[in-house]
Design an enzyme around this catalytic site. Sequence first.
Site, PDB file in Angstrom:
ATOM      1  N   GLY A 158       0.896  -1.145  -0.273  1.00  0.00           N
ATOM      2  CA  GLY A 158       0.223  -0.147  -0.302  1.00  0.00           C
ATOM      3  C   GLY A 158       0.747   1.184   0.086  1.00  0.00           C
ATOM      4  O   GLY A 158       0.374   2.005  -0.207  1.00  0.00           O
ATOM      5  N   TYR A 159       1.569   1.363   0.590  1.00  0.00           N
ATOM      6  CA  TYR A 159       3.041   2.262   0.409  1.00  0.00           C
ATOM      7  C   TYR A 159       3.306   2.507  -0.543  1.00  0.00           C
ATOM      8  O   TYR A 159       3.531   3.494  -1.099  1.00  0.00           O
ATOM      9  CB  TYR A 159       3.950   2.746   1.943  1.00  0.00           C
ATOM     10  CG  TYR A 159       4.593   3.641   2.620  1.00  0.00           C
ATOM     11  CD1 TYR A 159       4.222   4.289   3.109  1.00  0.00           C
ATOM     12  CD2 TYR A 159       6.139   3.372   1.401  1.00  0.00           C
ATOM     13  CE1 TYR A 159       5.206   5.458   3.143  1.00  0.00           C
ATOM     14  CE2 TYR A 159       7.189   4.151   2.098  1.00  0.00           C
ATOM     15  CZ  TYR A 159       6.516   5.619   3.346  1.00  0.00           C
ATOM     16  OH  TYR A 159       7.112   6.659   2.863  1.00  0.00           O
ATOM     17  N   ALA A 160       3.642   1.845  -0.964  1.00  0.00           N
ATOM     18  CA  ALA A 160       4.925   1.758  -2.608  1.00  0.00           C
ATOM     19  C   ALA A 160       3.738   2.008  -3.231  1.00  0.00           C
ATOM     20  O   ALA A 160       3.873   3.226  -4.431  1.00  0.00           O
ATOM     21  CB  ALA A 160       5.396   0.237  -2.927  1.00  0.00           C
TER      22      ALA A 160
END
Length: 254
Positions: A158-160
Amino acid sequence: MSNLFNLKGKVALVTGCNKGIGRSMALGLAEAGADIIGVSASLALEGSEIEGEVRALGREFFAYQADMSDRDSLYAFVAAVKARHERIDILINNAGTIMRAPAAQHPDEYWDKVLSVNLDAPFILAREFGRDMLARRSGKIIFTCSLLTFQGGINVPGYAASKGALGSLVKGLANEWASQGVNVNGIAPGYINTDNTEALRNDPVRSKSILDRIPAGRWGEGDDFKGPAVFLASAAADYVHGTVLTVDGGWMGR
């Protein structure tokens, strides 16, 4: 030359200003002369450490609380700022979060929370305050991106995804707004000594592998972001549009 970096008379809104990179960027902007509007979910409305530090520099500080994952809270914050402040000259979209789990076990709630904070909220704030900048034909917007704007990372899908999208958003907004007097750029931190990297720093194997790759040979610190933030927020960067500036100790050049 010093006038190029002078932010006296400017008002900067910094999200996630209570600690880490955001706090350092807020202080750097204040040191260059800007008054600061600070917002964080955990920011004390009076008497915070960051408020004291900004006021000690002779600058104004206005504190707000908002939950960047909650649309109602976000829009209420925007309305409150617009009602109280005549203009925002500089928007630092810094607030972010990270939630770690392998992709095959990464739950919807992790994905939704990370994208709402890291992507949805920065776009909404850029749109709402950018609209006013466009009307004045003047403004600077800076997004805090990431090395994962360029790379995939491990156990943080999700962060990426959110940080990769921010890099494209920087370019997309710059394509539309550069000709109208609004600069949109990003800063991509490397591995920095913040809460987000605590798990990595506490893992001796991962920490060593990271440090071995950083040419500068150290984790970054919040103060490493004062200069880049002031540069992109100042007249010195008037011809800089759609750029994501890496502040990474040389990681991306390795």
